[in-house]
Design an enzyme around this catalytic site. Structure first.
Site, short mmCIF file in Angstrom:
data_model
loop_
_atom_site.label_atom_id
_atom_site.label_comp_id
_atom_site.label_asym_id
_atom_site.label_seq_id
_atom_site.Cartn_x
_atom_site.Cartn_y
_atom_site.Cartn_z
N ASN A 107 0.94 -11.05 7.50
CA ASN A 107 1.03 -10.06 8.57
C ASN A 107 0.11 -10.47 9.72
O ASN A 107 -1.12 -10.45 9.57
CB ASN A 107 0.65 -8.68 8.02
CG ASN A 107 0.79 -7.57 9.03
OD1 ASN A 107 0.37 -7.69 10.18
ND2 ASN A 107 1.36 -6.45 8.61
N ASP A 149 -5.29 -4.36 0.60
CA ASP A 149 -4.15 -3.53 0.24
C ASP A 149 -4.45 -2.15 0.80
O ASP A 149 -5.51 -1.57 0.50
CB ASP A 149 -3.91 -3.46 -1.26
CG ASP A 149 -2.47 -3.06 -1.56
OD1 ASP A 149 -1.55 -3.75 -1.09
OD2 ASP A 149 -2.25 -2.04 -2.24
#
Length: 209
Positions: free
Chosen positions: A16, A75
């Protein structure tokens, strides 16, 4: 105090670009050069964990072992009170396109719409309080790891506003503000975000006296 990082290069276990940029900015003051798993062509492991901690450790260890260098995995996700904490650990999955919906990738506007649709089903009195969680897992090639957790409270807003940030940022109004994460200047978001909270703990552990 956890095991300390040695050297100035750190692999960021992400594909990302937005997340890499944000993490790189947070680590820049400490002279850390960030490389991405995507740039090295590393495969993304299947996230089989049921918690942010499990998935972060899984991703960090996989990247560290594959590249034989320390790796940092993030995360994170959005939890909405009225939805029992969903989407939570499945935050990114709610943005996943199906094969019949066109090009692969993530459709964050679709994901934001799913949350809004569920809130609307609950009626105007639905609790729109929500929070972003972030778990940072730092791993070494030998399997050793350290975990840092952060969180920021806010309100789910509709329609989406702002062009900065990524993911669910356009619908998240942090506590004490009247604009979304996607409307905040990046440097201000970096000071108050869930990722900033987790990074403050990492920095104190890894770079503190």
């Amino acid at each position: 105090m956890s095991r300390r990082l040695e050297g100035k290069r750190l692999l960021i276990a992400t594909h990302n670009a937005g997340k890499l940029k944000e993490i790189g900015a947070l680590l820049a003051p400490y002279g850390i050069e960030c490389l991405s798993a995507g740039a090295l062509g590393l495969a993304e492991p299947e996230e089989t964990g049921t918690t942010f901690v499990e998935n972060a450790i899984l991703k960090a260890r996989a990247a560290a072992k594959a590249a034989q260098m320390p790796a940092l995995a993030d995360d994170s996700g959005l939890s909405v009170a009225a939805l029992g904490g969903r989407p939570g650990v499945y935050t990114a999955d709610w943005a996943e396109r199906q094969w019949f919906e066109g090009p692969s990738g993530r459709d964050w506007y679709m994901a934001m719409g799913k949350v809004e649709g569920l809130l609307c089903e609950l009626g105007p009195a639905a609790d729109r309080s929500c929070w972003f969680s972030c778990v940072l897992a730092l791993a070494w090639p030998d399997g050793d790891s350290a975990v840092y957790e952060g969180r920021v409270e806010g309100t789910y807003s509709w329609p989406p506003r702002g062009t900065m940030g990524f993911g669910y940022d356009p619908v998240f109004v942090p506590q004490g503000k009247d604009i979304t994460f996607a409307e905040l200047a990046p440097e201000e978001k970096h000071r108050i975000s869930h990722r900033a909270d987790a990074f403050a703990k990492l920095v104190a552990d890894q770079f503190g006296a």
